[in-house]
Design an enzyme around this catalytic site. Sequence first.
Site, mmCIF file in Angstrom:
data_model
loop_
_atom_site.group_PDB
_atom_site.id
_atom_site.type_symbol
_atom_site.label_atom_id
_atom_site.label_comp_id
_atom_site.label_asym_id
_atom_site.label_seq_id
_atom_site.Cartn_x
_atom_site.Cartn_y
_atom_site.Cartn_z
ATOM 1 N N ASP A 1 40.282 28.931 -2.866
ATOM 2 C CA ASP A 1 41.293 28.244 -3.654
ATOM 3 C C ASP A 1 41.828 27.153 -2.589
ATOM 4 O OD1 ASP A 1 41.664 29.187 -6.307
ATOM 5 O OD2 ASP A 1 42.912 30.582 -5.448
HETATM 6 C C1 BGC Z 1 47.028 30.815 -1.973
HETATM 7 C C2 BGC Z 1 45.769 31.106 -2.542
HETATM 8 C C3 BGC Z 1 46.115 31.121 -3.912
HETATM 9 C C4 BGC Z 1 46.217 29.558 -4.587
HETATM 10 C C5 BGC Z 1 46.621 29.378 -5.893
HETATM 11 C C6 BGC Z 1 47.187 29.052 -2.317
HETATM 12 O O1 BGC Z 1 48.326 28.637 -1.671
HETATM 13 O O2 BGC Z 1 47.062 30.496 -0.657
HETATM 14 O O3 BGC Z 1 45.750 32.382 -2.119
HETATM 15 O O4 BGC Z 1 44.936 31.439 -4.779
HETATM 16 O O5 BGC Z 1 47.401 29.158 -3.716
HETATM 17 O O6 BGC Z 1 47.762 29.723 -6.257
HETATM 18 C C1 NOJ Z 2 44.120 34.399 -4.371
HETATM 19 C C2 NOJ Z 2 43.633 33.970 -5.687
HETATM 20 O O1 NOJ Z 2 44.281 34.811 -6.656
HETATM 21 C C3 NOJ Z 2 42.120 34.290 -5.794
HETATM 22 O O2 NOJ Z 2 41.665 33.871 -7.072
HETATM 23 C C4 NOJ Z 2 41.544 33.390 -4.526
HETATM 24 O O3 NOJ Z 2 39.955 33.785 -4.813
HETATM 25 C C5 NOJ Z 2 42.066 33.825 -3.301
HETATM 26 N N1 NOJ Z 2 43.463 33.747 -3.202
HETATM 27 C C6 NOJ Z 2 41.436 33.134 -2.248
HETATM 28 O O4 NOJ Z 2 41.659 31.756 -1.938
#
Ligand code: BGC
Ligand code: NOJ
Length: 819
Positions: free
Chosen positions: A472
């Site tokens: 993400d």
């Molecule tokens: C986090 C991710 C998460 C994303 C979406 C980011 O700040 O590091 O792990 O999936 O936010 O909320």
């Molecule tokens: C947490 C999110 O829930 C997941 O969808 C994502 O793939 C990982 N973070 C890595 O960014």
Amino acid sequence: MRPDTPLPWINYLGSEEFFGIVSNTAAGYSFFRDARLRRLTRYRYNNAPLDLGGRYLYVRDDETGDYWSPSSQPTRGALDEYRCRHGLGYTVIGSQRDRIEVETLYLVPLGQTLELWRTRVVNQRPEPARLSLFGAVEFCLWDAADDATNFQRNLSVGEVEIEDGVVFHTSEYRERRNHFAYFACSGPVVGFDTQREAFLGPYRGWDRPVAVEEGRCRGSVAHGWAPCGVQHVRVELDPCESREVVFLLGYAENPPEAKFDPPGSGRVDKRRVRPVLERYLEPRSAEIALDELRTRWGELLAALQVRTPSVHADRMVNVWNQYQCMVTFNLSRSASLFESGVGRGMGFRDSNQDLLGFVHLVPERARARILDLAATQLPSGGAYHQYQPLTKRGNDAIGSGFNDDPLWLILAVAAYAKETGDLSILQEPVPYDGRPGTETPLYEHLRRALGYTLDRLGPHGLPLIGRADWNDCLNLNCFSETPGESFQTAANREGGAAESIFIGGLFALAARELAGIARRLGDPEQAELAEAAGRRIADAVRRHGWDGEWFRRAYDYDGAPVGAAENEEGRIYVEPQGMCVLGGIGLDDGLAARALASVRTHLATPHGIVLLQPAYSRYRVELGEISSYPPGYKENGGVFCHTNPWIMIAESLLGDGDAAFDYYLRINPSAREDLSDVHRCEPYVYAQMIAGKDAPTHGEAKNSWLTGAAAWNLVAVTQWILGIRPDFDGLRVDPCLPAEWDGFAAERRFRGALYRILVRKPPGARARASCLLVDGERVEGTLVPPAPAGSTVDVVAELVPVESELPAGTGEQPVPLPG
Ligand code: BGC
Ligand code: NOJ
């Protein structure tokens, strides 16, 4: 045991509609289905201590006035003894002070929308004890986000009703709600409060309620401010005598057209809830409910039980990893001590992956989930990034345009079809974007998911990344310079062509799965189309995604490589090394082995495999959120536990069981228990992240419970290392074990039959199965054909030594766990 664990170690109560988070000090909150919109009890986030409050219980010695919390919080007074046992759907916290022993069982009975606390008080003193017991909850005014912010309204809308000693929380019931909460006690109740300040007293907190101090409730009736439920019970005990008291916190709904009793009176109709109260206030009900829970979990976990030479594998596989998979399936990323329950709905990508570790437990629920998810898909084949559990509608609130999203649906459906053999799901009519009239068979949804990627290829013939892919935080089109702006929703810059090699690998895997489905549906044409598309993308990955010693990660907006040796930082990323190999890329030409050797050289640490190296030391606007994290945390070089199993599976695909199991143990929570002072999170569930080697706190876990790490680790260890893997045409038994093992035994329920599996292996050798004995009959290969439901099948696999085909670089000496 002591209550001050390095961090709160929590458990979940409930696995259907009513849920509670409960920590080792009984802190946490409860909700009905949606952690934001139907929050029952109030919780203050990021408190000090972190898990202050939620389920308040006080014992008072009415002779001396001494009082304490038997679960340590909220009073945190000294306890002579303390123990906490988190079980499957229940928690027991017991303690002793001054020879008064108190043990409380917390659980949500199956099929009910309530939690009960059964408290047993034992007098271990040589003389009689006169005690008071106070149980209390603070109600949340339903919408947890509004409750924590909109005080100008909320401090005036709180309402309660009190009837037969039961406190009903009825805020907003008078107008548009038809649900209410209640807090009841088996008694004998001698007093109650429903207004927080009356109970606590001015300038006091939950640690020092004036009513407890004085041993007398005020009988307050909340009008506005902070409605709470407090029940005061007196208990007189002779030496060695014990008493059980039950507290109930429940949720109930009435039909909107018949919610008042008498009609039009404005008073809650309690006729439906009274029998429930009667049943569960009876102390024996708790024991029955616990037995039912035990039976239920026994049945669930019987689907998969193993006995291996590793206690850590056994513990996690047989109980806790499967349990965590149930929790992630239920709650996605909504409510934990790290997820507030107000921010996120069900992630599309997340839920599809959570299902991989859950489908063997309750396949019917997995089926329903798949249909819900697919119904939020867009006509283009694309997907909302999340949907709301109450409405089942997709929403854009946390962004859209994550181009990997739709492909995960194919993986989920394939897993379901392999587990159950049920291909009828592919013919189910499913709408797009929740709009009636747009239905097509689910099969068409999957074709569109694949088509969505093919419609979005970049200059190298690789999939465009969109806002981001699995990672993400790799936001290649975002270019955010505004403080505080969300990387998930910021407007993307148009005109670039950032591509993802990770999606390339994922596509190759999904295309193969769709081809497998198509063949079984009798659609060889579609199978060939999918395979051809898979080959085409795999070729593009080989041609433009290979950096020389590993797979590159992406091409940025301007076409510059990301995750390449020429980069100053972030030269190698873990995700494409795992996913490209899972997609079959590089298995026949040595690239896979070289990529995995590079993982070992550059990314493996004693605490797991970090996401990238070197970590980004400064913000890079062209990469986005990933470089916003300090080095070693989260996606910027943390051990992102979700990705590690991809490498374990890749190692298994290459036949290196030592490497696969070595990686498995490094992040296995049970194996890390002795490191609890470093690891800090619960030693029984996976955390999303363990701080990487660039962080000052290397080895410290964060974001436990709600993570895709649960499902993928279970898949990696059971399906690839132990090799018990559902396939379209039967159950595969194809282990890839550590050399020193001499085998293992397992029981697997599969399509209604029970498979008793015995694997024997010459210790000290690398060995694989080439044939099986199925009920004494020799079967060539590793596939056990499906047996009739209800039958028991004995499978024996004698593994035979194989010459190592591994090039130097993999299978080196495992790095020992620290400590
Ligand atoms: C986090 C991710 C998460 C994303 C979406 C980011 O700040 O590091 O792990 O999936 O936010 O909320
Ligand atoms: C947490 C999110 O829930 C997941 O969808 C994502 O793939 C990982 N973070 C890595 O960014």
